[in-house]
Design an enzyme around this catalytic site. Structure first.
Site, PDB file in Angstrom:
ATOM      1  N   HIS B 188      24.379   9.338   5.929  1.00 22.64           N
ATOM      2  CA  HIS B 188      23.404  10.133   6.676  1.00 22.64           C
ATOM      3  C   HIS B 188      23.834  11.589   6.745  1.00 22.64           C
ATOM      4  CE1 HIS B 188      20.258   7.526   7.997  1.00 22.64           C
ATOM      5  NE2 HIS B 188      21.133   6.578   8.280  1.00 22.64           N
ATOM      6  N   GLU B 431      10.272  32.760 -37.626  1.00 22.54           N
ATOM      7  CA  GLU B 431      11.652  33.185 -37.374  1.00 22.54           C
ATOM      8  C   GLU B 431      12.283  33.812 -38.607  1.00 22.54           C
ATOM      9  OE1 GLU B 431      14.003  29.769 -36.176  1.00 22.54           O
ATOM     10  OE2 GLU B 431      12.816  28.451 -37.447  1.00 22.54           O
ATOM     11  N   ASP B 455      16.564  33.927 -34.358  1.00 15.69           N
ATOM     12  CA  ASP B 455      16.716  33.965 -35.813  1.00 15.69           C
ATOM     13  C   ASP B 455      15.962  35.138 -36.423  1.00 15.69           C
ATOM     14  OD1 ASP B 455      18.566  32.081 -36.584  1.00 15.69           O
ATOM     15  OD2 ASP B 455      17.128  30.421 -36.516  1.00 15.69           O
ATOM     16  N   CYS B 502       9.261  31.669 -28.266  1.00 15.87           N
ATOM     17  CA  CYS B 502      10.161  30.702 -27.636  1.00 15.87           C
ATOM     18  C   CYS B 502      11.624  31.115 -27.749  1.00 15.87           C
ATOM     19  CB  CYS B 502       9.944  29.301 -28.201  1.00 15.87           C
ATOM     20  SG  CYS B 502      10.412  29.124 -29.927  1.00 15.87           S
TER      21      CYS B 502
END
Lengths: 88, 545
Positions: B188, B431, B455, B502
């Site tokens: 608890h 990329e 990249d 991304c």
């Protein structure tokens, strides 16, 4: 003396809160003795810790035994509490 | 500096001084008494006082941790009122003529023992509750109330263990963190700490208390469960930053969770999250991302000692899609090679792996691996909103081959009457500079683009991103890179495709406005950056030039 068998439906079994709720109702009827038979044990239902000592879990069968004044009404009230899973 | 590790139960960082929580002396002496009635009266007074305190604690807990968590103190009151418990104490006083303190302590032992021996984790844990209420009665009997330690500044409370009532009784305004040497993360106390939003570490071990004293400088990291005593400068600086980041994140979460990604002038953008393992989906949802913009499928290959089967892959993809419950999930096909190596692929050592045999190049020369993954992906597509994304594209002919294999897989599944979603979107990573430069043609063949800025930067600037020596030459905001992204965005939109980013640049909020002006439709970032980017979007006004 009247009795009824019920199944424990609340998930955590007869833990502190339902045991406390049950004891509260039993204590409100001092002239009716209530015992529970479960897991090969017989316990008085007026003390939550004693109820808990029977380690009653979800799915277990419990026999409620009432003896004394208004025994049928007390039995019905307690059986309903079990069936409602003590409101949980 | 000494470091202790336990289990962190609430993720936050606390920096401050230690205050060792001293328990009252629990030893109770057995004293023979003559006046039984007086002893029973003392007990009644102590019980009444305990009851009153417990209802105060309950009220406090109700305000601080909510009804569900406060219920424990209602239960403590029930325990205190328990007939069996009270009968046991009274009987002991009457029959053994002992002092009330001793009768309570002995009864507590018996009941705690009974609970401890029960074959049920919940019941076992009640032993601590019995001791907690019994200690309260005993301290009321002896007129001591030691638990409300006088604390004047915010401190890190360290104890062997804390009872739930002790945890809640502490003044929240003065507690930076809890550290206990013992106890479980399911207790608890742990639950209460979590609900009080206080960093807490449980179970630092037997040696912990001997190593600390009041006033020691310490840092508690509730994320990792680490406790640093007398931290060095480096640790302090690192944790200070972690604390600041965490506080900012939590503030953002409070303010921005559930809000739209919309600029001041009403332009909307999707903010998705990048993840690399099924385990991180929780973070995606927690940070309120609108979907997964890049799910790196490599983990399936890296965690495995042999090629993962179609079934293994299917289960993993299905789980992700189901968990995301209809939100977009873009899974990138195998991107092994370069810096990510897997033994069983038996890849040759290369002079220049970034420019070597990797990603889609492996897939197209070893189509059996590729087809296994595509079959698993299409089968999983039935369970959610899937997009499949192909990495390292440089030419139209590559993409033609890929799309032909996809069509083949769909035809096979159809022939086998295996269900898949016809709405599965297909897209490519932008990329390489080549892909950006021919994006006009590529956009006609796919549903979406996603710019991999890491990249793209490496290939555009001819800078090896693994080489720290050339870091000063890597300008991620280079006009060449931005031009390639802008060009890709224009071409995507010209042919009805959408475009996202991304790579790491997507989380660079100094570029958010630039990207939005280019018409970027989606930004996919690490889960913890989602709200930071949302904040930037919501502060952008594209109507002003």
């Amino acid at each position: 003396m009247v009795s009824k068998k019920v199944k424990v439906v609340n998930e955590q079994g007869m833990h502190m809160r339902p045991a406390g709720e049950l004891a509260k109702v039993v204590k409100a009827h001092p002239d009716c003795e209530v015992t529970l038979n479960a897991n090969g044990k017989t316990v008085k239902a007026k003390a939550p810790m004693q109820i808990m000592s029977a380690c009653i879990k979800c799915g277990n069968e419990v026999e409620i035994v009432c003896s004394g004044t208004d025994e049928q009404a007390v039995l019905d009230e307690i059986a309903a509490m079990f069936e409602n899973g003590f409101g949980e | 500096m000494t470091t202790f590790t336990g289990k962190g139960v609430y993720g936050a960082v606390a920096i401050g001084k230690i205050s060792v929580f001293k328990k009252r002396d629990a030893e109770v002496k057995r004293v023979r008494i003559d006046d039984i009635e007086r002893e029973k009266q003392r007990l009644e007074h102590a019980k009444a006082a305990s009851m009153e305190q417990l209802s105060e604690i309950y009220e406090k807990a109700l305000k601080e941790v909510g009804e569900t968590n406060a219920a424990i103190f209602e239960i403590h009151q029930m325990m205190l009122d328990d007939d069996d418990y009270n009968e046991s104490i009274i009987t002991m006083i009457e029959s053994q003529k002992v002092n009330a303190e001793y009768a309570v302590a002995k009864t507590a032992d018996n009941f705690a023992e009974m609970f401890s021996s029960m074959d049920d984790a919940y019941m076992k844990a009640r032993a601590a509750d019995i001791r907690d209420i019994s200690n309260r009665i005993i301290s009321n009997l002896s007129g001591e109330r030691s638990e409300e330690t006088a604390v004047n500044e915010k401190v890190i409370i360290c104890a062997s263990d804390l009872a739930p009532s002790e945890t809640v009784s502490l003044d929240k305004e003065k507690v930076l963190a809890f550290v206990t040497a013992h106890g479980s993360s399911n207790s608890h106390t742990a639950i209460l700490a979590r609900n009080m939003n206080i960093p807490a570490v449980i179970g630092t071990g037997d040696d912990f208390l001997a190593a600390i004293k009041d006033g020691d400088a310490a840092i508690v990291d509730g994320f990792t469960g680490e406790v640093f005593i007398d931290p060095d400068e480096e640790t302090r600086a690192r944790l200070l930053k972690k604390q600041a980041d965490d506080e900012k994140q939590k503030r953002l979460l409070q303010e921005l969770k559930g809000k739209e990604n919309i600029t001041l002038d009403g332009t909307k953008v999707h903010i998705f999250a990048n993840i690399g393992s099924v385990d991180h989906i929780g973070e995606v949802l927690l940070n309120d991302a609108g979907g997964i913009g890049l799910f790196r499928s490599e983990f399936l290959y890296l965690e495995s000692s042999d090629y993962p089967t179609e079934e293994q892959q299917f289960e993993a993809y299905k789980k992700v899609l189901e968990t995301m419950a209809g939100k977009k999930v873009i899974i990138r096909t195998l991107d092994i090679g370069a810096d990510k190596k897997v033994d069983y692929f038996n890849l040759k050592r290369e002079e220049n792996p970034a420019l070597g045999y990797r990603a889609i190049r492996i897939c197209l020369t070893r189509p059996e691996i590729f087809k296994t993954q595509l079959r698993a992906l299409y089968r999983a597509s039935f369970y959610g909103n899937l997009g499949i994304m192909f990495p390292m594209i440089t030419s139209v002919s590559e993409l033609e081959k890929i799309l032909a294999i996809c069509a083949e897989v769909r035809a096979e599944l159809k022939a086998e009457s295996v269900e898949y979603s016809e709405d599965t979107e297909l897209g490519i990573m932008i990329e390489t500079p080549a892909a950006a430069l021919i994006s006009d043609q590529l956009a006609q063949m796919v549903d979406f683009f996603s710019v991999g800025t890491n990249d793209l930067t490496q290939y555009t600037l001819a800078c090896d991103r693994q080489n720290p020596d050339i870091e000063p030459f890597i300008d991620t905001h280079h006009e060449a890179i931005l031009t390639l992204i802008r060009m890709s965005a224009e071409n995507a939109h010209k042919h009805g495709a959408w475009i996202g980013i991304c790579g790491e640049l997507a989380a660079d909020t100094s570029l958010t406005e630039t990207f939005l002006r280019m018409g970027i439709d989606e930004l996919s970032v690490a889960p913890t950056f989602v709200l930071k980017v949302r904040e930037a979007v919501r502060n952008t006004d594209l109507s002003k030039s």
